[in-house]
Motif scaffolding. Structure first.
Motif, short mmCIF file in Angstrom:
data_model
loop_
_atom_site.label_atom_id
_atom_site.label_comp_id
_atom_site.label_asym_id
_atom_site.label_seq_id
_atom_site.Cartn_x
_atom_site.Cartn_y
_atom_site.Cartn_z
N LEU A 50 0.83 -1.20 0.00
CA LEU A 50 0.00 0.00 0.00
C LEU A 50 0.87 1.25 0.00
CD1 LEU A 50 -2.67 -1.13 2.64
CD2 LEU A 50 -2.79 -1.30 0.14
N CYS A 51 0.46 2.25 -0.78
CA CYS A 51 1.26 3.47 -0.93
C CYS A 51 0.40 4.72 -0.74
CB CYS A 51 1.89 3.53 -2.33
SG CYS A 51 3.29 2.42 -2.58
N ARG A 52 1.08 5.84 -0.56
CA ARG A 52 0.47 7.17 -0.61
C ARG A 52 1.57 8.16 -0.93
NH1 ARG A 52 -4.67 9.40 0.76
NH2 ARG A 52 -4.56 11.48 -0.18
N TYR A 53 1.22 9.22 -1.67
CA TYR A 53 2.21 10.16 -2.16
C TYR A 53 1.88 11.58 -1.69
CZ TYR A 53 3.07 6.17 -5.21
OH TYR A 53 3.34 4.90 -5.69
N ASP A 54 2.93 12.40 -1.62
CA ASP A 54 2.79 13.84 -1.35
C ASP A 54 1.99 14.13 -0.08
OD1 ASP A 54 4.22 14.45 -3.64
OD2 ASP A 54 2.42 14.39 -4.89
N LEU A 55 2.62 13.78 1.04
CA LEU A 55 2.03 14.08 2.35
C LEU A 55 2.92 15.06 3.09
CD1 LEU A 55 1.14 10.47 3.58
CD2 LEU A 55 -0.51 12.23 2.89
N VAL A 56 2.31 15.86 3.94
CA VAL A 56 3.07 16.75 4.82
C VAL A 56 2.62 16.46 6.25
CG1 VAL A 56 3.60 19.11 5.49
CG2 VAL A 56 3.29 18.54 3.06
N LEU A 57 3.57 16.00 7.09
CA LEU A 57 3.27 15.71 8.49
C LEU A 57 3.74 16.88 9.35
CD1 LEU A 57 4.40 11.97 8.85
CD2 LEU A 57 2.22 12.88 8.01
N THR A 58 2.82 17.47 10.09
CA THR A 58 3.19 18.49 11.07
C THR A 58 3.44 17.80 12.39
OG1 THR A 58 1.83 20.14 9.94
CG2 THR A 58 2.47 20.61 12.22
N GLU A 59 4.55 18.15 13.03
CA GLU A 59 4.98 17.45 14.23
C GLU A 59 3.86 17.33 15.26
OE1 GLU A 59 8.64 17.42 17.48
OE2 GLU A 59 8.42 19.09 16.08
N ASN A 60 3.69 16.09 15.79
CA ASN A 60 2.76 15.76 16.87
C ASN A 60 1.28 15.90 16.47
OD1 ASN A 60 4.94 15.27 18.60
ND2 ASN A 60 5.01 17.42 19.25
N ILE A 61 1.02 16.02 15.19
CA ILE A 61 -0.37 16.08 14.72
C ILE A 61 -0.63 14.86 13.83
CG2 ILE A 61 -2.03 17.35 13.30
CD1 ILE A 61 -0.72 19.91 14.21
N GLU A 62 -1.71 14.15 14.13
CA GLU A 62 -2.04 12.93 13.39
C GLU A 62 -2.57 13.27 12.00
OE1 GLU A 62 -4.48 8.76 14.18
OE2 GLU A 62 -5.17 10.61 15.15
N THR A 63 -2.00 12.60 11.01
CA THR A 63 -2.44 12.76 9.62
C THR A 63 -3.02 11.43 9.16
OG1 THR A 63 -0.73 14.40 9.15
CG2 THR A 63 -1.73 13.29 7.27
N VAL A 64 -4.31 11.45 8.78
CA VAL A 64 -5.02 10.24 8.37
C VAL A 64 -5.23 10.26 6.86
CG1 VAL A 64 -7.07 8.81 8.73
CG2 VAL A 64 -6.18 10.21 10.61
N PHE A 65 -5.04 9.11 6.21
CA PHE A 65 -5.23 9.04 4.77
C PHE A 65 -5.64 7.63 4.36
CE2 PHE A 65 -0.79 8.30 5.75
CZ PHE A 65 -0.50 7.15 5.04
N GLN A 66 -6.24 7.53 3.20
CA GLN A 66 -6.57 6.24 2.61
C GLN A 66 -5.46 5.83 1.66
OE1 GLN A 66 -10.43 6.82 0.80
NE2 GLN A 66 -11.50 6.18 2.67
N PRO A 67 -4.90 4.63 1.86
CA PRO A 67 -3.81 4.21 0.98
C PRO A 67 -4.34 3.72 -0.37
CG PRO A 67 -4.32 2.47 2.53
CD PRO A 67 -5.21 3.63 2.90
N ILE A 68 -3.46 3.65 -1.35
CA ILE A 68 -3.79 3.08 -2.65
C ILE A 68 -2.78 1.97 -2.94
CG2 ILE A 68 -4.80 5.21 -3.53
CD1 ILE A 68 -2.18 5.73 -5.02
#
Length: 451
Positions: free
Chosen positions: A426-444
């Motif tokens: 499973l992959c995902r592209y072009d994400l930006v993680l801000t420190e200590n903040i949860e980032t949720v996404f659907q993989p492809i």
């Protein structure tokens, strides 16, 4: 005629130890440990015919033991309180559930029950001599040394080694469950269990910093959680006796778990626990999982070992959950970043399936270094195995409480299962993680590479 009736009645009243209906493990008390006991070894035979009712056997009476079948000996260790091992019957029943064999419990509680550990240790060779006499009689009746398997716990592991030495290493297999360390660490091979004591010797080390043996002792040595503190065990002395024995006994419960169908604990040959945790040893061959050794009862199926007559000693590492069945499911998280500056920190990853079940892994044992366009492969460990992953969340942290919040710019993140390499990546592209903040996404699904 009255004489005949009298004789028959007398014979019914006189009953030897070997005719006892159901032999039980010797139960002693702390008082016995204080005053001391003399060595007296009882052998308790269990088969599928008498699963819950042990038969007394000895070097002159083999009872129901079928010499054409595999015979497994279970040898306990030091018993400072005199009580029977709480795990013993579970182990007997589990062994008989997976294979039709003879199981002989070696009850040397009268000898192991003492407050003076060196006294119990000093009796181990005498126990081994008694077992040799019994096995000699088995051989006379047609048994094969290759069909003899010994499971030794703590001091019992070294007893098994001494028996193996008496038969010049021709026993089929010895499993050492956290072999005793005190009085044995640093000893030469003839004074402890070693790889030459059987055709195959496998060890589970679960308390190397206290009651267990530190160094490798077998053809393959398994180190759950690095062989040190085990998850779920007390961290302070306030837990009483459980604090001292929990890590040591975990080897037994891990072995027991290997006899169930809940999961097979896959392990990874590696030079050190640190290298294993850093994902440097998470592949054993092609396909990767087929070549990885399995901890416990089925360890002798390890095909890399079977290829060689005299295999090298191998250390294998793995992590466990806190409770039975202890399985951990491994994934690689491959991250490529495009930050201009180097970022160092940890990643927490959470997986969720379509039914809302979640499992989480915090990869923080060592800060990862993220450099522009360089792939970082992190080994994530989850307590639960999700058949399908519908959503993934990531949290990046540098570990600082105050100061600016950094961002981790991800070019690509890939999730691949080690437990089930056949599953799609499973992959995902072009994400930006801000420190200590949860980032949720659907993989492809990751694109398949064309050769």
């Amino acid at each position: 005629m009255p004489r005949l009736y009298f004789f028959i009645g007398l014979m019914c009243l006189v009953r030897s130890d070997t005719d006892e209906t159901c032999l039980t493990f010797t139960r002693l008390s702390l008082h016995s440990a204080v005053v001391g006991t003399r060595l007296n070894v009882k052998l308790l035979l269990y088969t599928r015919r008498n699963l819950t009712c042990a038969q007394a056997v000895n070097s002159t009476f083999l009872g129901n033991l079928n010499v054409t079948k595999k015979t497994t000996f279970i040898i306990h260790g030091f018993r400072p309180t005199g009580s029977p091992p709480v795990w013993m019957m579970d182990l007997v029943e589990s062994l008989l559930s997976v294979e039709d064999m003879n199981v002989v419990v070696v009850d040397w509680n009268r000898g192991a029950t003492t407050l003076i550990y060196s006294q119990a240790s000093g009796r181990t060779r005498n126990v081994a001599k008694i077992l040799k006499e019994f096995i000699d009689q088995m051989l006379v009746e047609g048994a094969s040394l290759g069909d003899i398997y010994m499971i030794g716990v703590s001091l019992g592991a070294h007893i098994a080694g001494f028996v193996g030495e008496l038969f010049y290493g021709q026993l089929g297999r010895i499993t050492g469950l956290d072999p005793a360390g005190p009085l044995y660490n640093g000893k030469p091979p003839q004074d402890r269990l070693d790889p030459s004591d059987a055709h195959f010797v496998d060890i589970i080390h679960s308390d190397t910093d206290a009651l267990g043996y530190r160094e490798p002792l077998g053809n393959i040595d398994f180190y759950p959680n690095g062989g040190l503190d085990q998850p779920g065990c007390p961290k302070t002395i306030l837990a009483g006796l459980h604090y001292f024995k929990c890590d040591h006994q975990r080897s037994v419960y891990l072995y027991l778990a290997s006899l169930t169908e809940n999961c097979n604990v896959t392990t990874y040959p590696c030079d050190s626990y640190r290298d294993y945790r850093n994902g440097k040893c998470a592949s054993c061959g092609t396909p990767p999982q087929e070549a990885c050794p399995i901890m416990g009862y089925y360890a002798d199926n390890w095909k890399d070992y079977l290829k060689e007559k005299d295999p090298p000693m191998t250390k294998a590492f793995f992590d466990t959950a806190e409770e039975n069945p202890f399985c951990i499911y491994h994934y690689f998280v491959d991250i490529i970043t495009w930050n201009k500056n180097v970022r160092r920190g940890s990643i927490t990853i959470k997986l969720r399936d379509r039914d809302g079940n979640t499992t989480e892994s915090k990869i923080d044992h060592q800060p990862a270094t993220f450099q522009k366009y360089h792939q970082v492969s992190l080994l994530a460990r989850f307590n639960q195995d999700l058949d399908t992953v519908a959503a993934i969340s990531l949290v990046f942290s540098t570990g600082t409480v105050t100061g600016p919040k950094y961002k981790l710019r991800i070019l690509r993140v890939k999730l691949r299962s080690l437990a089930h390499p056949e599953r799609p990546q499973l992959c995902r592209y072009d994400l930006v993680l801000t420190e200590n903040i949860e980032t949720v996404f659907q993989p492809i699904l990751c694109p398949k590479l064309r050769m």
